[in-house]
Motif scaffolding. Sequence first.
Motif, PDB file in Angstrom:
ATOM      1  N   ASN A 153       0.581  -1.286   0.055  1.00  0.00           N
ATOM      2  CA  ASN A 153       0.012  -0.123   0.228  1.00  0.00           C
ATOM      3  C   ASN A 153       0.934   1.721  -0.061  1.00  0.00           C
ATOM      4  O   ASN A 153       2.054   1.549   0.170  1.00  0.00           O
ATOM      5  CB  ASN A 153      -0.856  -0.251   1.028  1.00  0.00           C
ATOM      6  N   ASN A 210       0.839   7.299   1.536  1.00  0.00           N
ATOM      7  CA  ASN A 210      -0.295   8.352   1.456  1.00  0.00           C
ATOM      8  C   ASN A 210      -0.936   8.285  -0.110  1.00  0.00           C
ATOM      9  O   ASN A 210      -1.016   7.825  -0.785  1.00  0.00           O
ATOM     10  CB  ASN A 210       0.521   9.188   1.248  1.00  0.00           C
ATOM     11  N   SER A 211      -2.500   7.511   0.479  1.00  0.00           N
ATOM     12  CA  SER A 211      -3.364   7.326  -0.766  1.00  0.00           C
ATOM     13  C   SER A 211      -3.491   7.676  -1.768  1.00  0.00           C
ATOM     14  O   SER A 211      -3.734   7.194  -2.640  1.00  0.00           O
ATOM     15  CB  SER A 211      -4.978   6.163   0.634  1.00  0.00           C
ATOM     16  N   ASP A 212      -3.551   8.844  -1.392  1.00  0.00           N
ATOM     17  CA  ASP A 212      -3.417  10.315  -2.326  1.00  0.00           C
ATOM     18  C   ASP A 212      -2.898  10.141  -3.978  1.00  0.00           C
ATOM     19  O   ASP A 212      -3.365  10.046  -4.898  1.00  0.00           O
ATOM     20  CB  ASP A 212      -3.095  11.781  -1.678  1.00  0.00           C
ATOM     21  N   ARG A 230      -2.468   7.205  -5.285  1.00  0.00           N
ATOM     22  CA  ARG A 230      -3.086   6.005  -6.318  1.00  0.00           C
ATOM     23  C   ARG A 230      -3.385   7.059  -6.820  1.00  0.00           C
ATOM     24  O   ARG A 230      -3.261   6.318  -8.458  1.00  0.00           O
ATOM     25  CB  ARG A 230      -3.303   5.732  -5.468  1.00  0.00           C
ATOM     26  N   ASP A 269       7.113   8.705  -1.341  1.00  0.00           N
ATOM     27  CA  ASP A 269       6.034   7.076  -1.217  1.00  0.00           C
ATOM     28  C   ASP A 269       6.986   6.278  -0.072  1.00  0.00           C
ATOM     29  O   ASP A 269       7.568   5.367  -0.848  1.00  0.00           O
ATOM     30  CB  ASP A 269       5.478   7.422  -1.776  1.00  0.00           C
TER      31      ASP A 269
END
Length: 424
Positions: free
Chosen positions: A170, A173-175, A177, A210
Motif C-alpha cells: 500500500n 499516502n493514499s492520494d 494512487r 512515498d
Amino acid sequence: MAEDKSNAREAFEAKSSLLEYTTIETKSPINDGATELLSGRYSDNVSRKSSVSSVQQPPLPSRARSVYDRLHRSRLQALFQHDTASAGSRRNHEVDELLQTWAKEKEKEVKILLSGSSGSGKATLLRHLKILYGNPYTEDERRRWRSDIFKNVLTSAHDILSFMYEERLNFENSDNRVYADYITSAPRPDKRETLICEHLVEALKRLRVDKGYRLAMSQILEDDDWSCNARYILELHFLKNLERLEVGDYLPVDEDILHTDKRLSGITELVCQIGDRQFRIYELGGSRGERKKWIHLLDDTTAVFCLVALDEYDQTLLEDDNVMCMHEAIKGFESTARSRLFSNSALVVCFTKFDVFRGKIQSGKHPVSKYFPDYRGGLTDVNAAKEFFADKFRKVGHTVSRLVRVQFVNILDSESVKEVIDAL
C-alpha cells in the motif's frame, strides 16, 4: 628483278625529295614533324629551323609524299606507344606506393568484434568505448537519447507499480494512487518526443518519496529475478535525479547514456584512435538471425570479444525458452574458436554483470548445480562458481588447441573497460 630495282629507285628518289623538302622551314605541322624526324636520322647538315621563310617550296612529289606519310604515321604511333608505356609504368609505381602505405597502416590497425547474446552488454560497452576513446557525443546525438531515457524511466515506474499491486503493498499516502494511475495510463514516449511531460515528472516525484513505493523499490533491488537493466535504472540515478529530466533544455550526460537500456540491431562500427593504433570495433547483433550478417566482417580480425552475462546462467533465451543462455554462449564460443576465419585472432571471454551474479550466488536461491549438475562448488561460494564458468570456456579453447583469455569486466566502470583494451 626489274620490279625490285624500280621500287628501290623510287624509294631513293622519294627520300632525296624529302630531305630536300625539309631543309626549308614551313608553317605546316606535318612538315615540321618530318623535319624533326628526318634531319636527325639522315643528315647532320639539314637545318631544322631555316631562317629562310620567303623561298617558294615546290610541291612534294607524290612518291615522296607517300613515303613521308608512312614515316609520319609510324613516328606518331611510336610516340604514342612510348607515352602509354611511360604512363602505365608511373601508375604501377603509384599503386605500389599506395599498397605499401596501406600495408603499414594496416599493421597499426586493431580490429575487434564484440559478440554475444542479447543483454550481454555489447551495446553498453561500445558506448563506453566511444566515450573513452572516440569522438564525443554531439549535442544533436545527446538530444536523440532523451526519448530513450524517458522511456526507461517510465518503464521502471510501471514495473515498480506492478510489483506493488502483485505484492499488495500500500501507498503511505493514499492520494498517491491517483499519481500511480496517471503513470500507468500514460503512453510510452516515441522517438519524436524529446521532452518529458511535466505532469509525469511531478507524479514520479510524489511516488519517489512515498514509503510504500520506496519499499517496493528496495524489495525489487534485492530480488534476484529482477531485470538487470531495470536494476541499473533504479539504483543509479534516473529516478533519483528527476529534476534534471524536467528541465526544458535537458541534455543527457555520458552517465545518462551509459545507463540507458537501448539495444542495437544489426552491425554497429566504432572507429577510434588509441595511442598510435587505430581501432575498428564492431558490435554484432545478438539474436541468432542477426549473427548470420557477420560473415563479411570476419577477415583480418585482431581479437574476438565474446561477452557473456554471468548472471544469466539460470535463464533461457528470449528467442527460445528451451535453451539456457549459458549453454548458448558456450556453443557460440565453441563455433567461434573452431572457425578458420578466427585462426589468427585472439579469443577473449568477457564476463559481465558480475555484481548481479554475486548477489544470486550469495542468496543461495539459485544453485548452480540445479542447472549444471557437474558443479562441485559450494552453494554460496562466489569464487568457485565464477571459476567454474570460466573453466567451461577455457576447456573449449583447450579442445581446439586455442588459448583463451578470460576477463571479468564492469562495463559501467571506466578503469575496468580500459584494462580490457590495454591488455591487447
